[in-house]
Design a protein around this motif. Structure first.
Motif, short mmCIF file in Angstrom:
data_model
loop_
_atom_site.label_atom_id
_atom_site.label_comp_id
_atom_site.label_asym_id
_atom_site.label_seq_id
_atom_site.Cartn_x
_atom_site.Cartn_y
_atom_site.Cartn_z
N PHE A 227 0.82 -1.22 0.00
CA PHE A 227 0.00 0.00 0.00
C PHE A 227 0.86 1.27 0.00
N HIS A 228 2.10 1.13 -0.40
CA HIS A 228 3.02 2.27 -0.32
C HIS A 228 3.02 3.13 -1.58
N GLY A 229 2.20 2.73 -2.57
CA GLY A 229 2.27 3.35 -3.89
C GLY A 229 2.07 4.86 -3.89
N ALA A 230 1.05 5.33 -3.15
CA ALA A 230 0.76 6.77 -3.17
C ALA A 230 1.93 7.55 -2.58
N TYR A 231 2.46 7.03 -1.46
CA TYR A 231 3.61 7.70 -0.80
C TYR A 231 4.79 7.80 -1.78
N ALA A 232 5.04 6.70 -2.49
CA ALA A 232 6.17 6.69 -3.44
C ALA A 232 5.95 7.72 -4.56
N VAL A 233 4.71 7.81 -5.03
CA VAL A 233 4.43 8.77 -6.12
C VAL A 233 4.62 10.21 -5.62
N PHE A 234 4.18 10.49 -4.41
CA PHE A 234 4.36 11.85 -3.87
C PHE A 234 5.85 12.21 -3.84
N LEU A 235 6.65 11.26 -3.37
CA LEU A 235 8.09 11.54 -3.24
C LEU A 235 8.76 11.70 -4.60
N LYS A 236 8.24 10.97 -5.58
CA LYS A 236 8.89 10.99 -6.90
C LYS A 236 8.41 12.14 -7.78
N ARG A 237 7.16 12.50 -7.63
CA ARG A 237 6.56 13.42 -8.62
C ARG A 237 6.30 14.84 -8.12
N PHE A 238 6.15 15.02 -6.83
CA PHE A 238 5.78 16.35 -6.37
C PHE A 238 6.95 17.33 -6.51
N PRO A 239 6.62 18.59 -6.74
CA PRO A 239 7.71 19.55 -7.01
C PRO A 239 8.28 20.19 -5.74
N GLY A 240 9.38 20.88 -5.89
CA GLY A 240 9.98 21.73 -4.85
C GLY A 240 10.30 20.99 -3.57
N ALA A 241 9.95 21.62 -2.45
CA ALA A 241 10.29 21.07 -1.13
C ALA A 241 9.19 20.15 -0.59
N ASP B 113 13.63 8.08 -7.05
CA ASP B 113 13.17 6.68 -7.13
C ASP B 113 13.96 5.81 -6.16
N VAL B 114 15.26 6.05 -6.10
CA VAL B 114 16.10 5.28 -5.16
C VAL B 114 15.64 5.57 -3.73
N LEU B 115 15.48 6.84 -3.43
CA LEU B 115 15.16 7.20 -2.05
C LEU B 115 13.76 6.70 -1.64
N SER B 116 12.83 6.69 -2.60
CA SER B 116 11.48 6.22 -2.22
C SER B 116 11.51 4.71 -1.92
N GLN B 117 12.36 3.96 -2.63
CA GLN B 117 12.47 2.52 -2.34
C GLN B 117 13.19 2.28 -1.01
N ILE B 118 14.22 3.09 -0.76
CA ILE B 118 14.93 2.98 0.52
C ILE B 118 13.97 3.31 1.67
N ALA B 119 13.11 4.31 1.42
CA ALA B 119 12.12 4.69 2.44
C ALA B 119 11.22 3.50 2.76
N LEU B 120 10.78 2.80 1.69
CA LEU B 120 9.92 1.63 1.90
C LEU B 120 10.63 0.59 2.78
N VAL B 121 11.91 0.40 2.53
CA VAL B 121 12.69 -0.58 3.31
C VAL B 121 12.68 -0.19 4.80
N ALA C 108 6.28 -3.69 -12.40
CA ALA C 108 6.35 -2.41 -13.11
C ALA C 108 5.11 -1.55 -12.81
N TRP C 109 4.02 -2.21 -12.45
CA TRP C 109 2.77 -1.49 -12.18
C TRP C 109 2.76 -0.84 -10.79
N LEU C 110 3.73 -1.24 -9.97
CA LEU C 110 3.73 -0.73 -8.59
C LEU C 110 4.79 0.36 -8.44
N PRO C 111 4.39 1.57 -7.96
CA PRO C 111 5.41 2.65 -7.86
C PRO C 111 6.51 2.31 -6.87
#
Lengths: 435, 574
Positions: free
Chosen positions: A176-190, A245-253, B571-574
């Protein structure tokens, strides 16, 4: 009681009104940054000097959120465009305080507003996110709003399960971490640095009352999800080519390690709080550093960087120290938080613990390679290098100081349970088990 | 308990230097190296005083200032710590002095001296740690600081690659050590050294990760911690980082070979009472040490890169040291690595001046061209019966000589079941044989000087080992019966031990026979399959048994798996 309500209400309203008043400076980024900095300093000061009014855990989380906002504003690299993200940070902070300081059902309304705001933000910057990413954000945040609204209709135990599911969108739990990962990867600025800390802090606050009510079967499921998160997040971090992308995966870990702690009967609030604070601050710092680089050079892939150690010495020193902290090395908070977690176990050496050690292997693999790619090698002769400014240097130095204090003196800072008592408790437990 | 401030000053001095150097660098420039040197000199002289202090008084224990926090910065200094502190500060002082000119006009001058002072502090705290947690803390910091020192020249890709390899192997060791510390705390409820040893001795705890497979708790703890020691001391199969680190600056190589790789030996000594409770672990340590020695020495012999040879030489020596620990001869291991550390440090620090002298000396012989070597007939090496006989007789009669000295002069009991005395004698014999064979290889000319050198070497090594065996063990482990207890615990089954001794003796004799035949221009006839085997193993050893390649393939497989998971399955999972 009256005082408490006034202070907490003020803490909710000041950032929101501060953001509204900031609209007057929206064309002047420097003035806007100064105004928001003053607002967050005031809030930080108010929480710091207000020890009696709220529970210690809530106060610590509020302080952490205010500190993150303060650091993000201070270290925000000013570009020619507007600092839109700073408005969002203040509004989110206000709503977050609303969730922290209010009780049911008002706190759920604040939280639902946060989810709704995040969906709307994702909608506005939708052009940068792919279709599956949009689906994850809207789907998961929408589900969280529904769960928050309907959970109270069920029995206490089922309510705890549903609410825990909703909070797993904030404190990321695989899958269920998908939304969090997208915020970290896609949101702008700070925004990514702020959200990397803000969302898990709210998640922890919501989760703590629920976690003891979860049935053992669900806790086993949590353990499986946590271990999967460690392995999948760790492996995926190895092949990402962009820093967020690296940091969002490390965050999940790292957040999976926290969920592993929650899956155990001896899970402790103080330990979880220490670990969360340290990991969240480390992630916030790394994302802030990335924001500084992306603002200067653009959102490039990792291999396009190199040679920053000679060109940006201040950045390099602080980045190396931050990587040291984020890798879970002593004398910083992530190490201390994990040690406290691991030592609190009374159930002996388990597979879960073994897998959490993998988190350290992944972090020790990916974070140094990231560091090497950015800092070492040859400089790009076509780039104009601009080292960290005073605000950025101050922000990162303070961040490191807090991580250091969390590492060497968490007892002093966070009023944690005394270590020898834990030792005595463990010995007593063992004696009971082995008479 | 003591009120003397010198133990704290020994640690504070390099720490302060490490903090002051970057602050004062913009004003002082390269003069900042003097801050580091002065700090190390102060620490060295205070370490001398400290060694005297703990020799005549009981160990010093300083309670932590922040007792309420779990990272309590206290100190515990016994004779072992004091000896190690003297070694660290001594070597560090020399390295600081050497680096001052070596790094002249280097862009990373300040960074280098900062890190050098900080790693000295970390090493000093490591040896003076009051408990297992603080030891782990500084153990990990050393891994990180060493990595940062190794990548000093960070624009050079092979340096970065070797640095990362070092870091990842050291971190794997650190994480296993962390696992051992966590398990120790879960089993014994404490991490203070004396309490762990007491509780481990009383505990009958067993752990089981898989149904039906159980292991004694103390064995599991000792094994996990030993993996940490393996990584730092470059033991097989975690040895691959050490030979690749020669890209680092020379002073770092000196510090590493003289100090950091010895951390494993120190750790085993510090936890000797714990290892003394686990014969299985000690036996495993012995076999891994022996394997590392054999592989390290064999690979070293066939390398064509001088730096790699040096690296594998240290690997072999570390294997030797760990093997001594595995036999319960903990004090001997300390003695060994002090001697090796000083020798290697002088070797590295002196190498630069030799190269420099060669470059500026017009009469220095230049390397012949390959075509020249191939076309010119090889002169027949003069055979010296005198030298050969001296070497052969001394290495063969040495055991008898040692037995006589040990039994009749030093009155060491030789009939103990734990082979304690035999171990000392055996190591003395092997070491002197190795030294004499090396001397013979280098000086195959008939000369009384060479004979004298051989006999001198023999005498020195024999008496050194006897000294180590008797006095140094007594110095480090003064409690009566403690050292003997370790020998007893580590005792191998008599058949295995005898087999090992006989095998080594046969190997030494074979080398002498081989040297004799070679010197006389004779050829020893071997079956064809042995000749084939020789070629095969030569190639394998030259390629370092493909262990590096194996690890590289493993890393590629893991990355490949990660790619598959990321791009194909998730690939479908962020």
């Amino acid at each position: 009681m009256e005082t408490t309500i006034n202070i907490t209400q003020t803490l909710i309203l000041v950032p929101i009104f501060g953001a509204i008043l900031g609209l007057f400076f929206r064309k002047k980024p420097k003035a806007l940054k100064g105004w928001f900095f003053a607002i967050t300093s005031l809030i930080l000061f108010a929480i710091f000097l207000n020890p009696e009014s709220v529970a210690p855990t809530t106060k610590s989380l509020a302080l952490l959120i205010a500190l993150a906002a303060w650091l993000c504003i201070l270290a925000r690299y000013l570009e020619s465009n507007t600092a839109f993200d700073l408005f969002e940070i203040l509004i989110l902070m206000g709503l977050g305080f609303g969730f922290l300081f209010s009780v049911k059902p008002l706190n759920h309304i604040f939280l639902a507003s946060i989810f709704a705001l995040l969906i709307s933000m994702q909608w506005r910057i939708g052009g940068e996110a792919s279709a599956p990413e949009k689906f994850w954000v809207i789907g998961l945040n929408g589900l969280a709003i529904i769960l928050l609204g309907t959970a109270s209709l069920f029995s206490a135990q089922n309510e705890a399960i549903l609410l825990s599911l909703a909070y797993s969108m904030l404190l990321p739990l695989f899958p269920f971490h998908g939304a969090y990962a997208v915020f970290l990867k896609r949101f702008p600025g700070a925004l990514p640095p702020f959200l990397s800390l803000f969302l898990p802090s709210l998640g922890l606050h919501g989760l703590l009352p629920q976690i003891q009510m979860l049935p053992p079967g669900i806790k086993h499921l949590l353990l499986v999800c946590a271990i999967s998160g460690i392995i999948i997040g760790g492996l995926r971090s190895l092949v990402q080519i962009r820093v967020p992308d690296v940091l969002s995966q490390i965050a999940l870990v790292f957040w999976s390690v926290l969920w592993w702690h929650f899956s155990r009967p001896e899970a402790s609030t103080n330990t979880a709080l220490l670990f969360l604070s340290a990991v969240a601050l480390s992630l916030c710092g790394l994302f802030l550093m990335w924001h500084g680089l992306a603002a200067r050079f653009g959102n490039l892939i990792i291999n396009q960087f190199g040679g920053l150690s000679s060109a940006m010495p201040r950045f390099s020193v602080l980045f190396v120290l931050l990587c040291t902290a984020a890798m879970g090395l002593p004398l910083f908070g992530v190490f201390s938080g994990f040690i406290k977690m691991a030592f609190s176990s009374t159930s002996g050496f388990s597979w879960g613990l073994l897998f959490t050690l993998f988190a350290w292997v992944f972090a020790s693999w990916r974070i140094p390679t990231l560091m090497q790619s950015l800092l070492f090698g040859k400089q790009n002769p076509q780039w104009i290098y601009d080292d960290l400014g005073l605000g950025e240097t101050t922000a990162f130095s303070l961040l490191l100081a807090v991580l250091f204090i969390l590492g060497v003196a968490p007892q002093t800072l966070m009023e944690l349970q005394h270590f020898p008592e834990l030792s005595a408790h463990l010995s007593a437990t063992r004696m009971e088990n082995n008479p | 308990m003591t009120s003397l401030p010198h133990p704290i000053l020994i640690l504070l001095s390099p720490l302060l230097a490490g903090l002051l150097i970057p602050i004062l660098a913009p004003r002082l420039g390269e003069k900042i190296s003097k801050i580091g040197i002065i700090a190390q000199v102060i620490s060295f002289f205070l370490s001398l005083i400290l060694l005297y202090d703990v020799t005549v008084n009981p160990p010093i224990s300083i309670a932590p200032l922040n007792a309420q926090d779990f990272l309590g910065f206290g100190l515990y200094i016994d004779r072992l710590s004091a000896v190690m502190m003297l070694l660290v500060t001594g070597v560090s002082t020399l390295i600081h002095v050497f680096s001052r000119n070596y790094l002249h006009q280097d862009t990373g001058y300040t960074r280098f001296f900062t890190l050098l002072s900080l790693i000295t502090f970390a090493l000093l705290y490591l040896v003076a740690s009051p408990n297992l947690l603080m030891l782990l803390v500084f153990w990990q910091l050393i891994s990180w600081l060493l990595y940062l020192l190794l990548i000093h020249n960070h624009v050079h890709q092979p340096t970065i690659k070797a640095g990362f390899k070092t870091l990842i192997i050291l971190r794997i060791g650190d994480i296993c050590f962390l696992g051992g510390v966590i398990l120790a705390y879960q089993l014994y409820g404490t991490l203070e050294f004396p309490h762990i040893f007491e509780r481990a001795a009383e505990s009958t705890a067993v752990i089981s990760l898989l149904p039906g497979i159980e292991m004694k708790g103390v064995t599991a703890v000792a094994l996990l911690i030993f993996v940490g020691a393996m990584s730092k001391s470059a033991q097989f199969p975690m040895h691959v980082w050490l030979p690749d680190t020669m890209y680092g600056p020379t002073p770092v190589s000196a510090l590493m070979h003289a100090g950091i790789v010895n951390a494993g030996g120190f750790l085993l000594n510090r936890l000797a009472p714990l290892y003394g409770l686990s014969p299985t672990t000690l036996n495993l340590i012995f076999f891994l040490g022996a394997l590392t020695t054999i592989l390290g020495a064999s690979i070293m012999l066939v390398q064509n890169d001088a730096k790699k040879m040096l690296g594998y030489s240290t690997v072999a020596q570390m294997g030797y040291m760990i093997m001594e620990c595995g036999l319960g001869a903990f004090a001997l291991a300390i003695f060994h690595f002090i001697a090796h550390g000083l020798f290697k440090a002088s070797f590295f620090l002196g190498a630069g001046s030799v190269i420099h002298s060669t470059r500026i000396e017009p009469k220095a012989p230049t390397a012949p061209k390959i075509s020249q070597v191939l076309s010119e007939p090889k002169p027949k090496a003069p055979f010296s019966r005198l030298i050969w006989l001296t070497g052969f007789i001394t290495t063969l009669i040495l055991p008898l000589f040692i037995l006589f000295m040990a039994h009749d002069v030093f009155h060491i009991p030789l009939n103990d079941e734990a082979h304690g005395a035999v171990i000392f004698l055996f190591f003395g014999w092997v070491t002197s044989s190795q030294a004499i064979i090396s001397l013979y290889r280098m000086n195959a000319v008939s000369s009384w000087k060479v004979v004298s050198a051989m006999i001198g070497t023999l005498t020195l090594i024999v008496f050194t080992y006897l000294f180590a065996g008797e006095l140094f063990t007594l110095f480090l482990y003064p409690v009566p019966g403690e050292a003997a207890f370790y020998f007893e615990t580590a005792a191998l089954p008599a058949v295995i031990f005898d087999f090992f001794v006989v095998l080594t003796a046969l190997m030494i004799i074979s080398v002498w026979v081989f040297l004799y035949a070679k010197a006389r221009g004779q050829h020893i006839l071997m079956p064809a399959w042995i000749e084939d085997l020789k070629i095969k193993y030569y190639v394998r050893l030259m390629n370092r048994l493909y262990i590096d390649l194996f690890y590289q393939r493993c890393a590629q497989r893991i990355t490949g798996l990660a790619q598959k998971i990321d791009k194909r399955y998730l690939a479908w999972l962020p």
